[in-house]
Design a protein around this motif. Sequence first.
Motif, PDB file in Angstrom:
ATOM      1  N   LEU A  63      -4.571  -3.472  -0.666  1.00  0.00           N
ATOM      2  CA  LEU A  63      -4.221  -2.873  -1.962  1.00  0.00           C
ATOM      3  C   LEU A  63      -4.626  -3.782  -3.126  1.00  0.00           C
ATOM      4  O   LEU A  63      -4.334  -4.990  -3.113  1.00  0.00           O
ATOM      5  CB  LEU A  63      -2.710  -2.610  -2.052  1.00  0.00           C
ATOM      6  N   THR A  64      -5.258  -3.195  -4.137  1.00  0.00           N
ATOM      7  CA  THR A  64      -5.528  -3.955  -5.361  1.00  0.00           C
ATOM      8  C   THR A  64      -4.215  -4.064  -6.149  1.00  0.00           C
ATOM      9  O   THR A  64      -3.271  -3.295  -5.897  1.00  0.00           O
ATOM     10  CB  THR A  64      -6.570  -3.237  -6.248  1.00  0.00           C
ATOM     11  N   PRO A  65      -4.133  -4.989  -7.133  1.00  0.00           N
ATOM     12  CA  PRO A  65      -2.914  -5.082  -7.939  1.00  0.00           C
ATOM     13  C   PRO A  65      -2.530  -3.746  -8.590  1.00  0.00           C
ATOM     14  O   PRO A  65      -1.350  -3.373  -8.611  1.00  0.00           O
ATOM     15  CB  PRO A  65      -3.265  -6.149  -8.974  1.00  0.00           C
TER      16      PRO A  65
ATOM     17  N   ARG B 179       0.979  -1.507  -8.021  1.00  0.00           N
ATOM     18  CA  ARG B 179       1.857  -1.033  -9.103  1.00  0.00           C
ATOM     19  C   ARG B 179       2.045   0.477  -8.979  1.00  0.00           C
ATOM     20  O   ARG B 179       3.148   0.991  -9.133  1.00  0.00           O
ATOM     21  CB  ARG B 179       1.261  -1.394 -10.474  1.00  0.00           C
ATOM     22  N   TRP B 180       0.970   1.189  -8.649  1.00  0.00           N
ATOM     23  CA  TRP B 180       1.053   2.649  -8.515  1.00  0.00           C
ATOM     24  C   TRP B 180       1.980   3.032  -7.356  1.00  0.00           C
ATOM     25  O   TRP B 180       2.838   3.909  -7.512  1.00  0.00           O
ATOM     26  CB  TRP B 180      -0.354   3.222  -8.292  1.00  0.00           C
TER      27      TRP B 180
ATOM     28  N   ARG C 261      10.429   7.357  -3.696  1.00  0.00           N
ATOM     29  CA  ARG C 261      10.744   6.535  -2.513  1.00  0.00           C
ATOM     30  C   ARG C 261      10.343   7.200  -1.207  1.00  0.00           C
ATOM     31  O   ARG C 261       9.894   6.549  -0.271  1.00  0.00           O
ATOM     32  CB  ARG C 261      12.252   6.235  -2.475  1.00  0.00           C
ATOM     33  N   ASP C 262      10.502   8.547  -1.130  1.00  0.00           N
ATOM     34  CA  ASP C 262      10.244   9.217   0.153  1.00  0.00           C
ATOM     35  C   ASP C 262       8.772   9.211   0.562  1.00  0.00           C
ATOM     36  O   ASP C 262       8.458   9.457   1.726  1.00  0.00           O
ATOM     37  CB  ASP C 262      10.792  10.663   0.136  1.00  0.00           C
ATOM     38  N   ILE C 263       7.861   8.928  -0.350  1.00  0.00           N
ATOM     39  CA  ILE C 263       6.450   8.862   0.064  1.00  0.00           C
ATOM     40  C   ILE C 263       5.906   7.430   0.052  1.00  0.00           C
ATOM     41  O   ILE C 263       4.809   7.179   0.542  1.00  0.00           O
ATOM     42  CB  ILE C 263       5.535   9.785  -0.778  1.00  0.00           C
ATOM     43  N   GLN C 264       6.674   6.490  -0.493  1.00  0.00           N
ATOM     44  CA  GLN C 264       6.146   5.126  -0.666  1.00  0.00           C
ATOM     45  C   GLN C 264       5.666   4.494   0.642  1.00  0.00           C
ATOM     46  O   GLN C 264       4.644   3.825   0.672  1.00  0.00           O
ATOM     47  CB  GLN C 264       7.193   4.230  -1.308  1.00  0.00           C
ATOM     48  N   ALA C 265       6.404   4.739   1.746  1.00  0.00           N
ATOM     49  CA  ALA C 265       6.084   4.052   3.001  1.00  0.00           C
ATOM     50  C   ALA C 265       4.727   4.460   3.561  1.00  0.00           C
ATOM     51  O   ALA C 265       4.058   3.680   4.234  1.00  0.00           O
ATOM     52  CB  ALA C 265       7.171   4.313   4.034  1.00  0.00           C
ATOM     53  N   VAL C 266       4.310   5.689   3.262  1.00  0.00           N
ATOM     54  CA  VAL C 266       3.056   6.194   3.832  1.00  0.00           C
ATOM     55  C   VAL C 266       1.834   5.804   2.978  1.00  0.00           C
ATOM     56  O   VAL C 266       0.701   5.852   3.453  1.00  0.00           O
ATOM     57  CB  VAL C 266       3.152   7.727   4.028  1.00  0.00           C
ATOM     58  N   LEU C 267       2.063   5.393   1.743  1.00  0.00           N
ATOM     59  CA  LEU C 267       0.926   5.205   0.830  1.00  0.00           C
ATOM     60  C   LEU C 267      -0.005   4.050   1.220  1.00  0.00           C
ATOM     61  O   LEU C 267      -1.227   4.197   1.123  1.00  0.00           O
ATOM     62  CB  LEU C 267       1.434   5.053  -0.611  1.00  0.00           C
TER      63      LEU C 267
ATOM     64  N   SER D 149      -7.694   6.264  -7.039  1.00  0.00           N
ATOM     65  CA  SER D 149      -6.726   7.039  -7.816  1.00  0.00           C
ATOM     66  C   SER D 149      -6.325   8.190  -6.907  1.00  0.00           C
ATOM     67  O   SER D 149      -7.188   8.996  -6.525  1.00  0.00           O
ATOM     68  CB  SER D 149      -7.354   7.617  -9.076  1.00  0.00           C
ATOM     69  N   ILE D 150      -5.055   8.254  -6.573  1.00  0.00           N
ATOM     70  CA  ILE D 150      -4.586   9.275  -5.633  1.00  0.00           C
ATOM     71  C   ILE D 150      -3.749  10.313  -6.360  1.00  0.00           C
ATOM     72  O   ILE D 150      -2.897   9.971  -7.181  1.00  0.00           O
ATOM     73  CB  ILE D 150      -3.737   8.619  -4.515  1.00  0.00           C
ATOM     74  N   GLU D 151      -4.016  11.588  -6.049  1.00  0.00           N
ATOM     75  CA  GLU D 151      -3.167  12.661  -6.568  1.00  0.00           C
ATOM     76  C   GLU D 151      -2.452  13.264  -5.367  1.00  0.00           C
ATOM     77  O   GLU D 151      -3.042  14.046  -4.602  1.00  0.00           O
ATOM     78  CB  GLU D 151      -4.041  13.698  -7.266  1.00  0.00           C
TER      79      GLU D 151
END
Length: 217
Positions: free
Chosen positions: A123-125, A129-130, A136-142, A173-175
């Motif tokens: 991951l870049t800085p 941050r993104w 929270r419910d999607i953070q673990a998969v990102l 950039s993820i949507e």
Amino acid sequence: MIAIADLFRGPVGVEAAALSQADGELFPEERAFIQAAVPKRRAEFATARILARRALAALGAPPIPLVPTPDRAPVWPSGYTGSISHCSNYCAVVVARSRDVASLGLDVEDLRELDPAMQDLVLTPAERRWVGAQPRDIQAVLPILIFSAKEAYYKCQYPTTRGFLDFQDVELSIEWASGSFEARVLKAGWPAAVARLSGRFVVDTDRVGCGVEFVRG
Ligand SMILES: CC(C)(COP(=O)(O)OP(=O)(O)OC[C@H]1O[C@@H](n2cnc3c(N)ncnc32)[C@H](O)[C@@H]1OP(=O)(O)O)[C@@H](O)C(=O)NCCC(=O)NCCS
């Protein structure tokens, strides 16, 4: 089950299956190329070749040996392109006619948390941050999604550049809502045609899949 065809806009052929040790359908030169590898790698290689020939045949391509270059990049029949990915007990292949799509990048990963050291690598800085700002419910998969999207981008750009990129050289950039992303190369001087490509992703219960395509303008 990840719908690989949904990862691409252009007309593509897709095959996916569990890994198989059966190498009876390999050409002699393919068997010679992979014979010294460990059983898991032989299964990945053989399954990919069998699936790729099936997908290519559906698009009208002749059945020819698919022996990679020394740098491991796949070699496709003239007039066709494609991409291969394997993860635990799974292989997927996407192919297309070169007149429709210049190149494709496919990556499938087991859904898992990336350990902190890998996150630092991948991951870049700005991506960190993104991720931190997402629900929270999607953070673990990102993090694994970002890893997979960068691998898919790398495979797609490689036939054009034949160049190496580090994870930190590419920023996404993820949507999330639309299942799409854009990959942008941060390294100066990268060939403009492939320095920014868009892709799609799918997350299911046990895998994440990413697809990138390069269509010449
Ligand atoms: C190729 C790579 C991206 C993925 O390989 P992997 O981790 O083994 O993952 P997968 O199983 O999903 O993909 C393997 C397939 O990728 C394909 N591949 C290998 N090198 C490739 C390349 N340079 N370009 C396009 N496709 C390539 C092959 O078809 C291979 O399958 P095969 O050996 O059965 O033919 C990775 O190994 C690599 O070379 N990384 C270096 C660059 C990188 O990752 N940079 C960070 C991202 S920008």
